[in-house]
Design a protein around this motif. Structure first.
Motif, PDB file in Angstrom:
ATOM      1  N   GLY A 130      15.402  -0.033 -10.141  1.00 45.13           N
ATOM      2  CA  GLY A 130      15.200   0.508  -8.810  1.00 45.13           C
ATOM      3  C   GLY A 130      14.372   1.789  -8.810  1.00 45.13           C
ATOM      4  O   GLY A 130      13.600   2.073  -9.733  1.00 45.13           O
ATOM      5  N   ALA A 135       9.240  -4.853  -3.641  1.00 41.69           N
ATOM      6  CA  ALA A 135       9.075  -5.290  -2.264  1.00 41.69           C
ATOM      7  C   ALA A 135       9.461  -4.085  -1.415  1.00 41.69           C
ATOM      8  O   ALA A 135      10.544  -3.516  -1.590  1.00 41.69           O
ATOM      9  N   VAL A 190      19.063   7.323 -21.335  1.00 44.46           N
ATOM     10  CA  VAL A 190      18.260   6.497 -22.239  1.00 44.46           C
ATOM     11  C   VAL A 190      16.867   7.129 -22.405  1.00 44.46           C
ATOM     12  O   VAL A 190      16.249   7.547 -21.416  1.00 44.46           O
ATOM     13  N   LEU A 195      13.297   6.746 -22.620  1.00 46.48           N
ATOM     14  CA  LEU A 195      12.454   5.619 -22.199  1.00 46.48           C
ATOM     15  C   LEU A 195      11.284   5.360 -23.158  1.00 46.48           C
ATOM     16  O   LEU A 195      10.854   4.219 -23.320  1.00 46.48           O
ATOM     17  N   ILE A 216      13.746  -8.220   1.379  1.00 52.93           N
ATOM     18  CA  ILE A 216      12.484  -7.697   1.910  1.00 52.93           C
ATOM     19  C   ILE A 216      11.349  -8.711   1.683  1.00 52.93           C
ATOM     20  O   ILE A 216      10.466  -8.857   2.506  1.00 52.93           O
ATOM     21  N   THR A 247      23.207   4.265 -18.168  1.00 50.88           N
ATOM     22  CA  THR A 247      23.849   5.358 -18.917  1.00 50.88           C
ATOM     23  C   THR A 247      25.238   4.941 -19.374  1.00 50.88           C
ATOM     24  O   THR A 247      25.618   5.158 -20.527  1.00 50.88           O
ATOM     25  N   VAL A 272      18.906  -0.958 -18.274  1.00 48.43           N
ATOM     26  CA  VAL A 272      18.882   0.451 -18.710  1.00 48.43           C
ATOM     27  C   VAL A 272      19.993   1.150 -17.965  1.00 48.43           C
ATOM     28  O   VAL A 272      19.923   1.303 -16.740  1.00 48.43           O
ATOM     29  N   ILE A 282      12.678   0.567  -0.261  1.00 46.87           N
ATOM     30  CA  ILE A 282      12.912  -0.650  -1.048  1.00 46.87           C
ATOM     31  C   ILE A 282      14.325  -1.194  -0.802  1.00 46.87           C
ATOM     32  O   ILE A 282      14.727  -2.174  -1.414  1.00 46.87           O
ATOM     33  N   ASP A 283      15.062  -0.533   0.081  1.00 46.59           N
ATOM     34  CA  ASP A 283      16.375  -1.025   0.514  1.00 46.59           C
ATOM     35  C   ASP A 283      16.746  -0.226   1.761  1.00 46.59           C
ATOM     36  O   ASP A 283      16.103   0.781   2.074  1.00 46.59           O
ATOM     37  N   THR A 295      14.968   4.989  -9.186  1.00 51.95           N
ATOM     38  CA  THR A 295      15.081   6.039 -10.206  1.00 51.95           C
ATOM     39  C   THR A 295      14.342   5.636 -11.482  1.00 51.95           C
ATOM     40  O   THR A 295      13.548   6.411 -12.030  1.00 51.95           O
ATOM     41  N   GLU A 299      11.051   7.523 -13.158  1.00 47.52           N
ATOM     42  CA  GLU A 299      11.077   8.107 -14.510  1.00 47.52           C
ATOM     43  C   GLU A 299       9.973   7.502 -15.382  1.00 47.52           C
ATOM     44  O   GLU A 299       9.303   8.213 -16.130  1.00 47.52           O
TER      45      GLU A 299
HETATM   46  N1  LIG Z   1      12.949  -3.908  -3.054  1.00 50.38           N
HETATM   47  C1  LIG Z   1      12.856  -3.937  -4.358  1.00 50.38           C
HETATM   48  O1  LIG Z   1      11.849  -4.419  -4.926  1.00 50.38           O
HETATM   49  C2  LIG Z   1      13.991  -3.400  -5.195  1.00 50.38           C
HETATM   50  C3  LIG Z   1      14.078  -3.747  -6.548  1.00 50.38           C
HETATM   51  C4  LIG Z   1      15.139  -3.213  -7.297  1.00 50.38           C
HETATM   52  C5  LIG Z   1      16.035  -2.339  -6.725  1.00 50.38           C
HETATM   53  N2  LIG Z   1      15.920  -2.025  -5.421  1.00 50.38           N
HETATM   54  C6  LIG Z   1      16.859  -1.071  -4.795  1.00 50.38           C
HETATM   55  O2  LIG Z   1      16.870   0.146  -5.526  1.00 50.38           O
HETATM   56  C7  LIG Z   1      18.144   0.764  -5.350  1.00 50.38           C
HETATM   57  C8  LIG Z   1      18.657   1.226  -6.701  1.00 50.38           C
HETATM   58  O3  LIG Z   1      17.824   2.227  -7.196  1.00 50.38           O
HETATM   59  P1  LIG Z   1      18.455   3.534  -7.861  1.00 50.38           P
HETATM   60  O4  LIG Z   1      17.381   4.551  -7.865  1.00 50.38           O
HETATM   61  O5  LIG Z   1      19.719   3.873  -7.204  1.00 50.38           O
HETATM   62  O6  LIG Z   1      18.825   3.099  -9.330  1.00 50.38           O
HETATM   63  P2  LIG Z   1      18.115   2.299 -10.537  1.00 50.38           P
HETATM   64  O7  LIG Z   1      16.727   2.794 -10.753  1.00 50.38           O
HETATM   65  O8  LIG Z   1      18.345   0.846 -10.334  1.00 50.38           O
HETATM   66  O9  LIG Z   1      19.049   2.731 -11.736  1.00 50.38           O
HETATM   67  C9  LIG Z   1      18.914   3.928 -12.391  1.00 50.38           C
HETATM   68  C10 LIG Z   1      19.919   3.810 -13.524  1.00 50.38           C
HETATM   69  O10 LIG Z   1      19.329   3.835 -14.765  1.00 50.38           O
HETATM   70  C11 LIG Z   1      20.028   4.756 -15.555  1.00 50.38           C
HETATM   71  N3  LIG Z   1      19.168   5.467 -16.491  1.00 50.38           N
HETATM   72  C12 LIG Z   1      19.518   5.806 -17.731  1.00 50.38           C
HETATM   73  N4  LIG Z   1      18.541   6.452 -18.354  1.00 50.38           N
HETATM   74  C13 LIG Z   1      17.568   6.547 -17.480  1.00 50.38           C
HETATM   75  C14 LIG Z   1      16.309   7.140 -17.549  1.00 50.38           C
HETATM   76  N5  LIG Z   1      15.872   7.760 -18.638  1.00 50.38           N
HETATM   77  N6  LIG Z   1      15.521   7.075 -16.467  1.00 50.38           N
HETATM   78  C15 LIG Z   1      15.940   6.440 -15.349  1.00 50.38           C
HETATM   79  N7  LIG Z   1      17.147   5.860 -15.221  1.00 50.38           N
HETATM   80  C16 LIG Z   1      17.959   5.918 -16.292  1.00 50.38           C
HETATM   81  C17 LIG Z   1      20.616   5.712 -14.549  1.00 50.38           C
HETATM   82  O11 LIG Z   1      21.668   6.345 -15.110  1.00 50.38           O
HETATM   83  P3  LIG Z   1      22.312   7.711 -14.538  1.00 50.38           P
HETATM   84  O12 LIG Z   1      23.654   7.242 -14.130  1.00 50.38           O
HETATM   85  O13 LIG Z   1      22.296   8.610 -15.702  1.00 50.38           O
HETATM   86  O14 LIG Z   1      21.450   8.190 -13.410  1.00 50.38           O
HETATM   87  C18 LIG Z   1      21.014   4.781 -13.466  1.00 50.38           C
HETATM   88  O15 LIG Z   1      22.221   4.119 -13.820  1.00 50.38           O
HETATM   89  C19 LIG Z   1      19.054  -0.276  -4.697  1.00 50.38           C
HETATM   90  O16 LIG Z   1      19.245   0.039  -3.340  1.00 50.38           O
HETATM   91  C20 LIG Z   1      18.271  -1.558  -4.850  1.00 50.38           C
HETATM   92  O17 LIG Z   1      18.512  -2.480  -3.818  1.00 50.38           O
HETATM   93  C21 LIG Z   1      14.932  -2.544  -4.630  1.00 50.38           C
END
Ligand SMILES: NC(=O)c1ccc[n+]([C@@H]2O[C@H](COP(=O)([O-])OP(=O)(O)OC[C@H]3O[C@@H](n4cnc5c(N)ncnc54)[C@H](OP(=O)(O)O)[C@@H]3O)[C@@H](O)[C@H]2O)c1
Length: 229
Positions: free
Chosen positions: A159, A11, A137, A139, A28, A88, A86, A18-19, A161, A165
Motif C-alpha cells: 500500500g 488503482a 525491514v 528494503l 477502484i 514488521t 513486507v 487508493i482507498d 507506506t 518508502e
Molecule cells: N488501490 C490500490 O491499488 C491499493 C493497493 C494496495 C493497497 N491499497 C490500500 O493501501 C492501504 C494500506 O496502505 P498502508 O500505507 O496502510 O500500508 P502498507 O504499505 O500496505 O503496509 C506497510 C507495512 O509494511 C511494513 N514495513 C516494514 N518495513 C517497512 C519499510 N521499510 N518500509 C515500508 N513499510 C514497511 C509496515 O510496518 P510498520 O508497522 O513498521 O509500519 C507496515 O506493516 C489500504 O487502505 C489498502 O486498501 C490500495
C-alpha cells in the motif's frame, strides 16, 4: 547491490486516493483494468504487498485467468508468481488467503519483533522467512535477497507506506496508475504514496511514457521514475 526491476501498480481515484477513509480495500479498478493487472501479475516473477495490505485485506495475489496461468506453465514457470509480504510483525493466520491461495512460493520479510512461535509456524507452512534485525525491514537488503532468489521483475501492489518508502529510496523503476473517474476525499484516506512525505526540492521526478484513454472507464498512466538507483 543487485536488485530486480521494480514497478508499482496502483488503482487510484481522480483525487489520488487508493482507498476510502474506511481503509477496507474499496474496489477502484474497472473490469478491463482487473484483466490488465492480472496480465501484469502473470508477467512478473514476484508480487509484493506491505504489511497493512497483507494483514488487513488478505489478498490472494494469484493470477486469476486460467489462460494466463497456462501460459506461464507452458514457459516452464510456476502457475503463479512468488508472493512477497513486507511486515514488521508477521501475524499471518494459517488460514489466510495470502498463505493458502496458490500454488505459489511465499516469501515474507519481517523483523525480530515477530515472535519465534510465529516464525516457526510460518516456516512449518513452507513460507521462506527473512528476519531483519533493524526496526523495520531494510528494503535495499530485501531487494538484494529477492534478486538472489531469482526474481528479476517485481510487481509492487501497495500500500501507500511501502510505495512511498521504495520511491524515497530510489528503488522503483516504473509506476503504473489506473486513474478511475471517482472521488473519495478524506484527509486520512490513503494516497499513492504516504509515509513522511517529501519537500518540493526533494520531489521525485517522473517521465510519462504511456497514456491510454479509456474514457468513461478511466485513464491508464505509465511513468518512468527518473531518480531510481
Ligand atoms: N488501490 C490500490 O491499488 C491499493 C493497493 C494496495 C493497497 N491499497 C490500500 O493501501 C492501504 C494500506 O496502505 P498502508 O500505507 O496502510 O500500508 P502498507 O504499505 O500496505 O503496509 C506497510 C507495512 O509494511 C511494513 N514495513 C516494514 N518495513 C517497512 C519499510 N521499510 N518500509 C515500508 N513499510 C514497511 C509496515 O510496518 P510498520 O508497522 O513498521 O509500519 C507496515 O506493516 C489500504 O487502505 C489498502 O486498501 C490500495
Amino acid at each position: 547491490m543487485d536488485r530486480p526491476f521494480v514497478f508499482i501498480n496502483v488503482a487510484m481515484t481522480a483525487d489520488g486516493k487508493i482507498d476510502t477513509y474506511q481503509r477496507t480495500g474499496a474496489p477502484i479498478s474497472s473490469p478491463r483494468d482487473k484483466a490488465r493487472v492480472d496480465r501484469l501479475r502473470a508477467e512478473s516473477d514476484a508480487v509484493m504487498v506491505g504489511g497493512h495490505t497483507l494483514l488487513d485485506e488478505d489478498p490472494k495475489l494469484t493470477v486469476k485467468s486460467d489462460a494466463l496461468r497456462a501460459e506461464r506453465v507452458a514457459q516452464g514457470l510456476s502457475p503463479n508468481p512468488v508472493k512477497v509480504g513486507v511486515v514488521t510483525v508477521a501475524h499471518c493466520p494459517p488460514e489466510s488467503n495470502f498463505l493458502q491461495a496458490g500454488p505459489a512460493r511465499i516469501v515474507i520479510f519481517t523483523t525480530s519483533r515477530t515472535s519465534k512461535e510465529e516464525l516457526a509456524s510460518l516456516q512449518a507452512q513452507g513460507v521462506e522467512v527473512f528476519v531483519h534485525t533493524s526496526q523495520r525491514v531494510d528494503l535495499h537488503q530485501m531487494l538484494h535477497t529477492l534478486s538472489e532468489l531469482g526474481i528479476r521483475k517485481l510487481m509492487v501492489e501497495g500500500g501507500a507506506t511501502l510505495n512511498f518508502e521504495l520511491l524515497k529510496l530510489g528503488l522503483v523503476d516504473e509506476l503504473s496508475i489506473f486513474l478511475a473517474p471517482l472521488l473519495f476525499g478524506g484527509a486520512n484516506a490513503p494516497t499513492l504514496a504516504a509515509g513522511s512525505g517529501l519537500t518540493r526540492a526533494a520531489a521525485i521526478p517522473l517521465k510519462l511514457i504511456q497514456v491510454e484513454n479509456w474514457f468513461d472507464e478511466g485513464i491508464l498512466l505509465l511513468y518512468k521514475v527518473e531518480r531510481s538507483v
